[in-house]
Motif scaffolding. Structure first.
Motif, PDB file in Angstrom:
ATOM      1  N   HIS A 197      60.704   5.359 -72.085  1.00  0.00           N
ATOM      2  CA  HIS A 197      59.337   5.848 -72.264  1.00  0.00           C
ATOM      3  C   HIS A 197      58.784   5.508 -73.653  1.00  0.00           C
ATOM      4  CE1 HIS A 197      59.195   7.913 -68.441  1.00  0.00           C
ATOM      5  NE2 HIS A 197      60.431   8.295 -68.675  1.00  0.00           N
ATOM      6  N   GLN A 198      59.633   5.541 -74.674  1.00  0.00           N
ATOM      7  CA  GLN A 198      59.183   5.252 -76.037  1.00  0.00           C
ATOM      8  C   GLN A 198      58.787   3.792 -76.230  1.00  0.00           C
ATOM      9  OE1 GLN A 198      62.741   6.647 -77.990  1.00  0.00           O
ATOM     10  NE2 GLN A 198      61.591   8.315 -78.975  1.00  0.00           N
ATOM     11  N   ILE A 199      59.314   2.918 -75.401  1.00  0.00           N
ATOM     12  CA  ILE A 199      59.056   1.493 -75.580  1.00  0.00           C
ATOM     13  C   ILE A 199      57.772   1.042 -74.878  1.00  0.00           C
ATOM     14  CG2 ILE A 199      60.278   0.554 -73.581  1.00  0.00           C
ATOM     15  CD1 ILE A 199      61.526  -1.476 -75.477  1.00  0.00           C
ATOM     16  N   ARG A 200      57.212   1.860 -74.019  1.00  0.00           N
ATOM     17  CA  ARG A 200      56.038   1.460 -73.237  1.00  0.00           C
ATOM     18  C   ARG A 200      54.819   1.150 -74.099  1.00  0.00           C
ATOM     19  NH1 ARG A 200      56.530   5.548 -68.083  1.00  0.00           N
ATOM     20  NH2 ARG A 200      58.507   4.673 -67.354  1.00  0.00           N
ATOM     21  N   GLU A 201      54.486   2.032 -75.036  1.00  0.00           N
ATOM     22  CA  GLU A 201      53.301   1.812 -75.870  1.00  0.00           C
ATOM     23  C   GLU A 201      53.458   0.581 -76.780  1.00  0.00           C
ATOM     24  OE1 GLU A 201      50.639   4.126 -79.182  1.00  0.00           O
ATOM     25  OE2 GLU A 201      51.686   5.316 -77.680  1.00  0.00           O
ATOM     26  N   PRO A 202      54.604   0.423 -77.476  1.00  0.00           N
ATOM     27  CA  PRO A 202      54.761  -0.787 -78.287  1.00  0.00           C
ATOM     28  C   PRO A 202      54.706  -2.067 -77.446  1.00  0.00           C
ATOM     29  CG  PRO A 202      56.418   0.828 -78.887  1.00  0.00           C
ATOM     30  CD  PRO A 202      55.707   1.366 -77.690  1.00  0.00           C
ATOM     31  N   PHE A 203      55.264  -2.021 -76.242  1.00  0.00           N
ATOM     32  CA  PHE A 203      55.203  -3.206 -75.398  1.00  0.00           C
ATOM     33  C   PHE A 203      53.767  -3.503 -74.969  1.00  0.00           C
ATOM     34  CE2 PHE A 203      55.410  -5.568 -71.424  1.00  0.00           C
ATOM     35  CZ  PHE A 203      56.096  -6.673 -71.883  1.00  0.00           C
ATOM     36  N   ALA A 204      53.011  -2.461 -74.673  1.00  0.00           N
ATOM     37  CA  ALA A 204      51.598  -2.648 -74.320  1.00  0.00           C
ATOM     38  C   ALA A 204      50.833  -3.291 -75.479  1.00  0.00           C
ATOM     39  CB  ALA A 204      50.976  -1.317 -73.928  1.00  0.00           C
ATOM     40  N   GLU A 205      51.172  -2.900 -76.711  1.00  0.00           N
ATOM     41  CA  GLU A 205      50.550  -3.526 -77.892  1.00  0.00           C
ATOM     42  C   GLU A 205      50.819  -5.026 -77.907  1.00  0.00           C
ATOM     43  OE1 GLU A 205      51.011  -1.953 -81.965  1.00  0.00           O
ATOM     44  OE2 GLU A 205      51.982  -0.243 -80.981  1.00  0.00           O
ATOM     45  N   LEU A 206      52.072  -5.392 -77.669  1.00  0.00           N
ATOM     46  CA  LEU A 206      52.438  -6.808 -77.686  1.00  0.00           C
ATOM     47  C   LEU A 206      51.741  -7.586 -76.577  1.00  0.00           C
ATOM     48  CD1 LEU A 206      56.267  -6.634 -78.453  1.00  0.00           C
ATOM     49  CD2 LEU A 206      54.385  -7.094 -80.038  1.00  0.00           C
ATOM     50  N   ARG A 207      51.603  -6.970 -75.431  1.00  0.00           N
ATOM     51  CA  ARG A 207      50.899  -7.641 -74.328  1.00  0.00           C
ATOM     52  C   ARG A 207      49.423  -7.840 -74.665  1.00  0.00           C
ATOM     53  NH1 ARG A 207      52.267  -5.597 -68.443  1.00  0.00           N
ATOM     54  NH2 ARG A 207      50.447  -6.882 -68.174  1.00  0.00           N
ATOM     55  N   ARG A 208      48.802  -6.820 -75.280  1.00  0.00           N
ATOM     56  CA  ARG A 208      47.383  -6.920 -75.623  1.00  0.00           C
ATOM     57  C   ARG A 208      47.093  -8.077 -76.580  1.00  0.00           C
ATOM     58  NH1 ARG A 208      47.406  -1.310 -75.476  1.00  0.00           N
ATOM     59  NH2 ARG A 208      47.858  -1.132 -77.686  1.00  0.00           N
ATOM     60  N   VAL A 209      48.007  -8.329 -77.515  1.00  0.00           N
ATOM     61  CA  VAL A 209      47.779  -9.402 -78.484  1.00  0.00           C
ATOM     62  C   VAL A 209      48.430 -10.723 -78.045  1.00  0.00           C
ATOM     63  CG1 VAL A 209      47.431  -7.843 -80.443  1.00  0.00           C
ATOM     64  CG2 VAL A 209      49.733  -8.706 -79.948  1.00  0.00           C
ATOM     65  N   GLY A 251      48.904  -7.248 -86.825  1.00  0.00           N
ATOM     66  CA  GLY A 251      48.475  -5.876 -87.058  1.00  0.00           C
ATOM     67  C   GLY A 251      49.070  -4.909 -86.047  1.00  0.00           C
ATOM     68  N   ILE A 252      50.350  -5.071 -85.746  1.00  0.00           N
ATOM     69  CA  ILE A 252      51.013  -4.231 -84.746  1.00  0.00           C
ATOM     70  C   ILE A 252      51.830  -3.139 -85.427  1.00  0.00           C
ATOM     71  CG2 ILE A 252      51.057  -6.018 -82.966  1.00  0.00           C
ATOM     72  CD1 ILE A 252      53.939  -6.633 -83.776  1.00  0.00           C
ATOM     73  N   SER A 253      52.192  -2.124 -84.661  1.00  0.00           N
ATOM     74  CA  SER A 253      52.969  -0.999 -85.193  1.00  0.00           C
ATOM     75  C   SER A 253      54.403  -1.430 -85.515  1.00  0.00           C
ATOM     76  CB  SER A 253      52.999   0.137 -84.175  1.00  0.00           C
ATOM     77  OG  SER A 253      53.766  -0.251 -83.039  1.00  0.00           O
ATOM     78  N   ASP A 254      55.113  -0.567 -86.240  1.00  0.00           N
ATOM     79  CA  ASP A 254      56.509  -0.846 -86.586  1.00  0.00           C
ATOM     80  C   ASP A 254      57.378  -0.978 -85.338  1.00  0.00           C
ATOM     81  OD1 ASP A 254      55.819  -0.768 -89.235  1.00  0.00           O
ATOM     82  OD2 ASP A 254      56.617   1.245 -89.598  1.00  0.00           O
ATOM     83  N   ARG A 255      57.170  -0.086 -84.382  1.00  0.00           N
ATOM     84  CA  ARG A 255      57.962  -0.168 -83.148  1.00  0.00           C
ATOM     85  C   ARG A 255      57.671  -1.453 -82.389  1.00  0.00           C
ATOM     86  NH1 ARG A 255      58.288   5.841 -80.385  1.00  0.00           N
ATOM     87  NH2 ARG A 255      59.753   6.677 -81.907  1.00  0.00           N
ATOM     88  N   ALA A 256      56.418  -1.853 -82.335  1.00  0.00           N
ATOM     89  CA  ALA A 256      56.061  -3.102 -81.657  1.00  0.00           C
ATOM     90  C   ALA A 256      56.687  -4.287 -82.383  1.00  0.00           C
ATOM     91  CB  ALA A 256      54.553  -3.251 -81.566  1.00  0.00           C
TER      92      ALA A 256
END
Length: 94
Positions: A49-61, A14-19
């Motif tokens: 900067h754009q990659i920070r949020e998608p990477f955080a998503e991957l770390r969370r899951v 259930g991750i975003s397209d960028r993630a």
């Protein structure tokens, strides 16, 4: 590693397209090597900067991990650099 084994966790996460793009790039590095955060952003056609949020998503899951290393830059100054890899590649390398 089969395509299903590679893509399965990302489809179920259930991750975003960028993630997803980021995860797929990291998962293709099957040797489990650490890749610089900046080169990963460049490969995904995103800024640092754009990659920070998608990477955080991957770390969370639990699909990616990172480490920070204190290194000497080209000009001789010391700086922190961040390296990343997928948990999938890490599990395959272990």
């Amino acid at each position: 590693m089969t395509t299903h084994a590679l893509v399965g966790p990302a489809r179920a996460g259930g991750i975003s397209d960028r993630a997803f793009r980021l995860y797929f790039h990291l998962a293709l590095q099957t040797d489990g090597a650490w890749i610089s955060f900046q080169s990963t952003a460049d490969a995904c056609n995103l800024s640092n900067h754009q990659i920070r949020e998608p990477f955080a998503e991957l770390r969370r899951v639990g699909m990616a991990e990172s480490r920070r290393v204190y290194e000497t830059a080209a000009g001789g100054s010391k700086t922190w650099r961040t390296y990343v890899r997928s948990q999938q590649a890490n599990g395959a390398a272990a």
